[in-house]
Motif scaffolding. Structure first.
Motif, PDB file in Angstrom:
ATOM      1  N   PHE A 123     -11.138   1.954   1.739  1.00  0.00           N
ATOM      2  CA  PHE A 123     -10.152   3.032   1.854  1.00  0.00           C
ATOM      3  C   PHE A 123      -8.739   2.496   2.042  1.00  0.00           C
ATOM      4  CE2 PHE A 123      -8.346   6.948   3.877  1.00  0.00           C
ATOM      5  CZ  PHE A 123      -8.517   7.755   2.770  1.00  0.00           C
ATOM      6  N   MET A 124      -8.613   1.348   2.717  1.00  0.00           N
ATOM      7  CA  MET A 124      -7.295   0.730   2.867  1.00  0.00           C
ATOM      8  C   MET A 124      -6.717   0.388   1.501  1.00  0.00           C
ATOM      9  SD  MET A 124      -5.787   0.317   5.789  1.00  0.00           S
ATOM     10  CE  MET A 124      -4.732  -1.016   5.311  1.00  0.00           C
ATOM     11  N   PHE A 125      -7.555  -0.197   0.631  1.00  0.00           N
ATOM     12  CA  PHE A 125      -7.089  -0.563  -0.708  1.00  0.00           C
ATOM     13  C   PHE A 125      -6.877   0.673  -1.568  1.00  0.00           C
ATOM     14  CE2 PHE A 125      -8.790  -1.252  -5.089  1.00  0.00           C
ATOM     15  CZ  PHE A 125      -7.620  -1.740  -5.627  1.00  0.00           C
ATOM     16  N   GLU A 126      -7.916   1.491  -1.702  1.00  0.00           N
ATOM     17  CA  GLU A 126      -7.827   2.644  -2.604  1.00  0.00           C
ATOM     18  C   GLU A 126      -6.832   3.685  -2.103  1.00  0.00           C
ATOM     19  OE1 GLU A 126     -11.193   3.707  -5.308  1.00  0.00           O
ATOM     20  OE2 GLU A 126     -12.266   3.504  -3.392  1.00  0.00           O
ATOM     21  N   GLY A 127      -6.705   3.793  -0.780  1.00  0.00           N
ATOM     22  CA  GLY A 127      -5.847   4.832  -0.232  1.00  0.00           C
ATOM     23  C   GLY A 127      -4.368   4.513  -0.267  1.00  0.00           C
ATOM     24  N   HIS A 128      -4.024   3.236  -0.489  1.00  0.00           N
ATOM     25  CA  HIS A 128      -2.587   2.938  -0.533  1.00  0.00           C
ATOM     26  C   HIS A 128      -2.154   2.385  -1.892  1.00  0.00           C
ATOM     27  CE1 HIS A 128      -2.230  -1.527  -0.244  1.00  0.00           C
ATOM     28  NE2 HIS A 128      -0.967  -1.297  -0.494  1.00  0.00           N
ATOM     29  N   ASP A 129      -2.955   1.512  -2.506  1.00  0.00           N
ATOM     30  CA  ASP A 129      -2.499   0.842  -3.720  1.00  0.00           C
ATOM     31  C   ASP A 129      -2.556   1.758  -4.944  1.00  0.00           C
ATOM     32  OD1 ASP A 129      -1.336  -1.526  -4.569  1.00  0.00           O
ATOM     33  OD2 ASP A 129      -3.190  -2.269  -5.433  1.00  0.00           O
ATOM     34  N   THR A 130      -3.653   2.492  -5.097  1.00  0.00           N
ATOM     35  CA  THR A 130      -3.772   3.399  -6.247  1.00  0.00           C
ATOM     36  C   THR A 130      -2.746   4.522  -6.157  1.00  0.00           C
ATOM     37  OG1 THR A 130      -5.510   4.618  -5.091  1.00  0.00           O
ATOM     38  CG2 THR A 130      -6.214   2.935  -6.647  1.00  0.00           C
ATOM     39  N   THR A 131      -2.536   5.045  -4.939  1.00  0.00           N
ATOM     40  CA  THR A 131      -1.567   6.125  -4.751  1.00  0.00           C
ATOM     41  C   THR A 131      -0.145   5.629  -5.005  1.00  0.00           C
ATOM     42  OG1 THR A 131      -3.042   6.955  -3.027  1.00  0.00           O
ATOM     43  CG2 THR A 131      -0.915   8.018  -3.222  1.00  0.00           C
ATOM     44  N   ALA A 132       0.126   4.404  -4.585  1.00  0.00           N
ATOM     45  CA  ALA A 132       1.455   3.822  -4.841  1.00  0.00           C
ATOM     46  C   ALA A 132       1.716   3.718  -6.339  1.00  0.00           C
ATOM     47  CB  ALA A 132       1.557   2.438  -4.192  1.00  0.00           C
ATOM     48  N   SER A 133       0.701   3.330  -7.092  1.00  0.00           N
ATOM     49  CA  SER A 133       0.841   3.256  -8.545  1.00  0.00           C
ATOM     50  C   SER A 133       1.106   4.631  -9.128  1.00  0.00           C
ATOM     51  CB  SER A 133      -0.431   2.655  -9.161  1.00  0.00           C
ATOM     52  OG  SER A 133      -0.354   2.626 -10.571  1.00  0.00           O
ATOM     53  N   GLY A 134       0.326   5.632  -8.707  1.00  0.00           N
ATOM     54  CA  GLY A 134       0.504   6.999  -9.225  1.00  0.00           C
ATOM     55  C   GLY A 134       1.885   7.559  -8.943  1.00  0.00           C
ATOM     56  N   ILE A 135       2.374   7.361  -7.720  1.00  0.00           N
ATOM     57  CA  ILE A 135       3.698   7.875  -7.341  1.00  0.00           C
ATOM     58  C   ILE A 135       4.798   7.154  -8.120  1.00  0.00           C
ATOM     59  CG2 ILE A 135       5.384   7.993  -5.457  1.00  0.00           C
ATOM     60  CD1 ILE A 135       2.966   8.388  -3.557  1.00  0.00           C
ATOM     61  N   SER A 136       4.699   5.832  -8.201  1.00  0.00           N
ATOM     62  CA  SER A 136       5.746   5.042  -8.867  1.00  0.00           C
ATOM     63  C   SER A 136       5.883   5.426 -10.336  1.00  0.00           C
ATOM     64  CB  SER A 136       5.426   3.548  -8.753  1.00  0.00           C
ATOM     65  OG  SER A 136       5.397   3.144  -7.406  1.00  0.00           O
ATOM     66  N   TRP A 137       4.750   5.541 -11.036  1.00  0.00           N
ATOM     67  CA  TRP A 137       4.810   5.901 -12.454  1.00  0.00           C
ATOM     68  C   TRP A 137       5.235   7.351 -12.655  1.00  0.00           C
ATOM     69  CZ3 TRP A 137       5.140   2.348 -16.019  1.00  0.00           C
ATOM     70  CH2 TRP A 137       4.571   1.103 -15.813  1.00  0.00           C
ATOM     71  N   THR A 138       4.908   8.224 -11.711  1.00  0.00           N
ATOM     72  CA  THR A 138       5.368   9.619 -11.814  1.00  0.00           C
ATOM     73  C   THR A 138       6.883   9.693 -11.684  1.00  0.00           C
ATOM     74  OG1 THR A 138       3.283  10.509 -10.936  1.00  0.00           O
ATOM     75  CG2 THR A 138       5.223  11.922 -10.799  1.00  0.00           C
ATOM     76  N   LEU A 139       7.444   8.980 -10.714  1.00  0.00           N
ATOM     77  CA  LEU A 139       8.899   8.978 -10.558  1.00  0.00           C
ATOM     78  C   LEU A 139       9.581   8.381 -11.791  1.00  0.00           C
ATOM     79  CD1 LEU A 139       9.206   7.923  -6.789  1.00  0.00           C
ATOM     80  CD2 LEU A 139       9.396  10.217  -7.777  1.00  0.00           C
ATOM     81  N   TYR A 140       8.978   7.352 -12.352  1.00  0.00           N
ATOM     82  CA  TYR A 140       9.532   6.776 -13.583  1.00  0.00           C
ATOM     83  C   TYR A 140       9.465   7.783 -14.736  1.00  0.00           C
ATOM     84  CZ  TYR A 140       9.906   4.017 -17.842  1.00  0.00           C
ATOM     85  OH  TYR A 140      10.281   3.565 -19.072  1.00  0.00           O
ATOM     86  N   SER A 141       8.344   8.474 -14.860  1.00  0.00           N
ATOM     87  CA  SER A 141       8.192   9.474 -15.926  1.00  0.00           C
ATOM     88  C   SER A 141       9.254  10.565 -15.813  1.00  0.00           C
ATOM     89  CB  SER A 141       6.795  10.118 -15.857  1.00  0.00           C
ATOM     90  OG  SER A 141       5.783   9.173 -16.099  1.00  0.00           O
TER      91      SER A 141
END
Length: 496
Positions: free
Chosen positions: A318-336
């Protein structure tokens, strides 16, 4: 003379032993290679009905992936040339069937024998990689940790973490230069997961200058993600002992120790805090429950909880999936949104209306931003945080078009996610959180955090892309950019 004869006999015996060992080793190697060749030929025959791009006899398609930011586009292009599914080879003996049609996805996703064995030394045998009854039991025990009542208080914590990040961005908003946002978002999501799931205020966004490069856990996660990718691409590293003896294996163990020490400290501190409290009701009377409370107090019908090893595996997962995947989703959304200013403005107007003068999101606001939610989903479609999902078949499987796999094996348009448009589409055409019984247990947590962060960012800043620094997508365990994700920002109230 007698001593000489004895030494001569010992030398001869030693020579014979070494000779026998060498012969045995050679026979063993020949048998292993023969077995691999037989297996390779079986796969070649089995996948004859699934043509794919030309491959090298030794390297397969490995050399096609240059790690230069164009690999994802190459796979998409292959998908256009080979409808439904195509074979890919990583080295001479490892074959993957890459599927890209919803009806194929529907057939494959329910299977739970996952081929994620390279992750086990890091995140253990948790929900992501376990199977069978163990997975079923853990899923049932952990599901209460993602109930509506548990998730609701998290929104304020997510909003506070987002505000800390946006406050740090004030400096960038006064400059005409772009800045790299992924590292900022990674720290923010780590801060958020620590607060929400583990009730721990680490101040990781501000301690040590608030740079992800100085956070030992984030550095370890980045390195582990890269090393898992290297191991998968390097066929000899599929052997456990070869990898362990290699320099990459040493780095992997070292990074694992850093990640494990982080999660072990979290568990140790909470156990100490809960040593006199064994019932969730009594804990809840004092404060909001979190994921770790439920993990430590979970009991099945036989009143058996999770072992210490299982608890650490789930925390690591959960430490990995709960922070790293979400960080990727947010970063690419802001870029989009930076690349699509007209959609960005519609989202901003919607957020301003929903917040009614407030600067931070609350639980009730999450349902008031449908257009922003559609833009997030559209970004997840274009830039999936998890670029691929793996399944290993335990029995032969036949797809809807009659082809069989044996055992062992864009334009930015958020309106496509309008309910009327989604209803016409297969539910397996868009699976950012997987689908079926093994879908992501934390998908509501992730979507809530993405909504909160995107909404508060748009309320405060105007995002603009930097055409001189286009991101180069690179698939790791999560989707990253080889050269970072750069945007320019300006305060909204100063935008003409």
């Amino acid at each position: 003379m007698e001593l000489f004869e004895t030494l001569k006999k010992v030398t001869l015996d030693s020579y014979r032993i070494h000779h026998l060992v060498a012969i045995f080793s050679l026979v063993y190697v020949i048998l292993k290679i023969s077995k691999l060749i037989v297996k390779r030929n079986e796969w070649i025959r089995a996948l004859e009905t699934f043509p794919g791009p030309p491959k090298h006899w030794l390297f397969g398609h490995v050399r096609e992936f240059k790690q230069d930011g164009n690999d994802m586009y190459k796979v998409v292009k292959w998908g256009e040339s080979y409808p439904l599914a195509f074979q890919m080879w990583f080295g001479p003996f490892v074959s993957i069937l890459n599927i890209h049609h919803p009806d194929y996805v529907k057939t494959i996703l329910p299977k739970d024998d996952l081929s994620y064995r390279f992750l086990i030394p890091w995140i253990g045998d948790g929900l992501l990689v376990s199977g069978g009854q163990k997975w079923f039991r853990h899923r049932r025990l952990l599901t209460p940790g993602f109930h509506y009542d548990v998730l609701k208080p998290y929104v304020k914590m997510m909003a506070d973490s987002a505000k800390t990040m946006l406050d740090k961005w004030e400096t960038h908003s006064k400059s005409d230069e772009s800045f790299e946002l992924f590292e900022h978002v990674s720290l923010m999501t780590l801060d958020s997961i620590m607060k929400c799931a583990f009730s721990s205020n680490t101040n990781c966004q501000t301690v040590g200058g608030g740079e992800s490069g100085t956070n030992s856990y984030i550095k370890a996660v980045y390195e582990l993600s890269d090393l898992v990718n290297v191991r998968f691409r390097t066929f000899p590293y599929h052997s456990e002992w070869i990898f362990q003896l290699s320099p990459h294996g040493y780095k992997y163990r070292k990074a694992c120790n850093v990640a494990h020490s982080h999660t072990e400290e979290i568990i140790r501190n909470r156990k100490e805090a809960l040593k006199d409290e064994k019932e969730l009701g009594r804990i809840q009377a004092k404060r909001n429950l979190d994921f770790l409370d439920i993990l430590l107090c979970a009991r099945d019908e036989d009143q058996q909880g999770l072992s210490d090893e299982a608890i650490r595996a789930e925390v690591d997962t959960f430490m990995f999936e709960g922070h790293d995947t979400t960080a990727s989703g947010i970063s690419w959304t802001l870029y989009s949104l930076a690349c699509n200013p007209e959609h960005q403005q519609i989202c901003r107007d919607e957020v301003i209306s929903a917040l009614e003068g407030r600067d931070t999101m609350e639980w009730e606001d999450l349902s008031k931003i449908p257009y922003t939610t559609m833009c997030i989903k559209e970004s997840l479609r274009l830039y999936p945080p998890v670029p691929g999902m793996s399944r290993k078949l335990t029995k032969p499987m036949t797809f809807f078009d009659g082809r069989t796999v044996p055992k062992g094996k864009c334009a930015f348009d958020p309106l496509r996610f309008l309910p009327k448009n989604s209803a016409k589409r297969s539910p397996h055409a868009f699976v950012p959180f997987s689908a079926g019984p093994r879908n992501c247990i934390g998908q509501n947590f992730a979507m809530n955090e993405m909504k909160v962060v995107v909404a508060q960012t748009l309320k405060r800043y105007q995002l603009t892309e930097d055409p001189t620094k286009k991101p180069k997508m690179i698939p790791r365990l999560v989707l990253r950019s080889l050269n970072g994700i750069h945007v320019k920002i300006k305060p909204v109230d100063l935008v003409p």
